[in-house]
Design an enzyme around this catalytic site. Structure first.
Site, short mmCIF file in Angstrom:
data_model
loop_
_atom_site.label_atom_id
_atom_site.label_comp_id
_atom_site.label_asym_id
_atom_site.label_seq_id
_atom_site.Cartn_x
_atom_site.Cartn_y
_atom_site.Cartn_z
N SER A 46 1.08 -1.87 0.21
CA SER A 46 -0.02 -0.56 0.26
C SER A 46 0.94 1.47 0.14
O SER A 46 0.26 2.23 -0.55
CB SER A 46 -0.99 -0.17 1.58
OG SER A 46 0.51 -0.12 2.16
N HIS A 49 1.68 2.27 -3.43
CA HIS A 49 0.62 2.45 -4.10
C HIS A 49 0.60 4.18 -4.20
O HIS A 49 0.76 4.63 -5.22
CB HIS A 49 -0.98 1.82 -3.77
CG HIS A 49 -1.15 0.57 -4.50
ND1 HIS A 49 -1.22 0.40 -5.64
CD2 HIS A 49 -2.29 -1.08 -3.67
CE1 HIS A 49 -1.43 -1.31 -5.53
NE2 HIS A 49 -1.76 -1.56 -4.58
#
Length: 344
Positions: A46, A49
């Site tokens: 994450s 991301h």
């Protein structure tokens, strides 16, 4: 606070795939809070991301897989002292909604919305934490290993969602950190027939070292022509850890009758599932999000047991704050396969 200084170094996301080390204010410790000196913080998918794909809010400091030593304790905080070794983890939830009352605090109806304001994480020298989010590091467990608790809890919850799998063939799609940890948890649970689908040769080699019994490329998985057909060598359970819709679809198609697909990987593109296959074979698809305090406690116990191949799961070299962007670029390109630990 004077002995700590007024500022601290932190890896700050500036937008456009850029991270810079800056001096930022050391957080003020309020009632019910503690200040931790961060020992290690893992780089999560994450985080990639948020930074490498620019999902994040400029000004944010990433990092949520961390361990360290407490240096200041806020008023009204009991059970903790400066010098204690701890891990940052999930809160106990609001305690009021039906999900918290049933123990599923990961589904708390009143938890804060993620991604609206700049996030202040642990890619920094110090991290401010609510005391109810602290978990104690057992004696004998290194802080570096303890920083694996958060992603391990994710993998452990996913495995638990499928129920007992010992003696049954299982499939893991995606050999990144969550896929690697899923394999490690399955092996610790006594599962010996584990196939991993992963395109990267570097990650293929790593999941073999962890103990996967079979490693294949994604194009080696095929979908049966008709929805009532069962694939040769079908799996009792599949754990989808890549977040890719095509992986979700082919994992479903390779389930045995009454099999379960556990979705752990997240992505922006949505899969298209064959509803007739689900109906005719009584398949189950379930999601798994984050973890509960019970999952965290179980992950800590598993790490402390010594039954996980931590040396294989974690890259050998820790990275300083000024190498966070370099490490993320390496991970994004697939040049690094294991968990990268940042040591602020």
């Amino acid at each position: 606070m004077a002995q700590l200084g007024a500022t601290m170094p932190a890896a700050v996301y500036k937008g456009r795939r850029t991270v810079q080390v800056e001096e930022v204010p050391v957080p003020n410790v309020g009632p019910g809070q503690v200040l931790m000196e961060v020992s290690h913080c893992g780089i999560c998918g994450s985080d990639l991301h948020m930074i490498m794909e620019d999902w994040g809010t400029p000004g944010s400091i990433s990092g949520h897989e961390y361990s360290g030593v407490l240096v200041e304790i806020g008023e009204g905080t009991s059970g903790w002292s400066a010098g204690d070794r701890a891990i940052g983890g999930p809160s106990r939830g609001c305690g009021r909604c039906e999900w918290c009352r049933s123990g599923r605090t990961n589904l708390c109806a009143n938890k804060p919305k993620f991604g609206i304001d700049p996030f202040v994480g642990a890619f920094a020298r110090y991290k401010l934490i609510d005391a109810d989010c602290l978990y104690r590091v057992p004696d004998g467990l290194e802080l570096r290993s303890a920083a694996l608790t958060e992603p391990l809890a994710v993998a452990l919850r996913g495995v638990r969602r499928a129920g007992p799998s010992a003696g049954r063939p299982v499939l893991v799609t995606g050999g990144g950190p969550i896929g690697q940890l899923t394999v490690a948890v399955l092996i610790a649970d006594g599962v010996t027939d584990i196939t991993v689908s992963e395109p990267s040769e570097v990650r293929q080699d790593l999941v073999r070292r962890i103990g996967a019994s079979r490693v294949i490329r994604p194009d080696e998985l095929h979908s049966p022509p008709l929805p009532m057909d069962v694939a040769d060598g079908a799996y009792a359970a599949a754990f989808e850890c890549s977040g890719r819709p095509e992986a979700m679809e082919v994992a479903l198609d390779n389930l045995d009758r009454a099999g379960m697909l556990v979705l752990s990987g997240t992505g922006m593109k949505r899969p298209r599932f064959d509803s007739n296959r689900i109906i005719l074979n009584e398949l189950v698809i379930t999601g798994t999000v984050e973890y509960t305090p019970a999952d965290y406690d179980a992950a800590i116990d598993l790490l402390a047991s010594g039954r996980l191949p931590v040396d294989a799961l974690v890259e050998a070299e820790d990275q300083p704050l000024d190498r966070v962007q370099w490490a993320m670029e390496q991970l994004s390109r697939g040049d690094l396969a294991g968990k990268v630990m940042v040591a602020p």
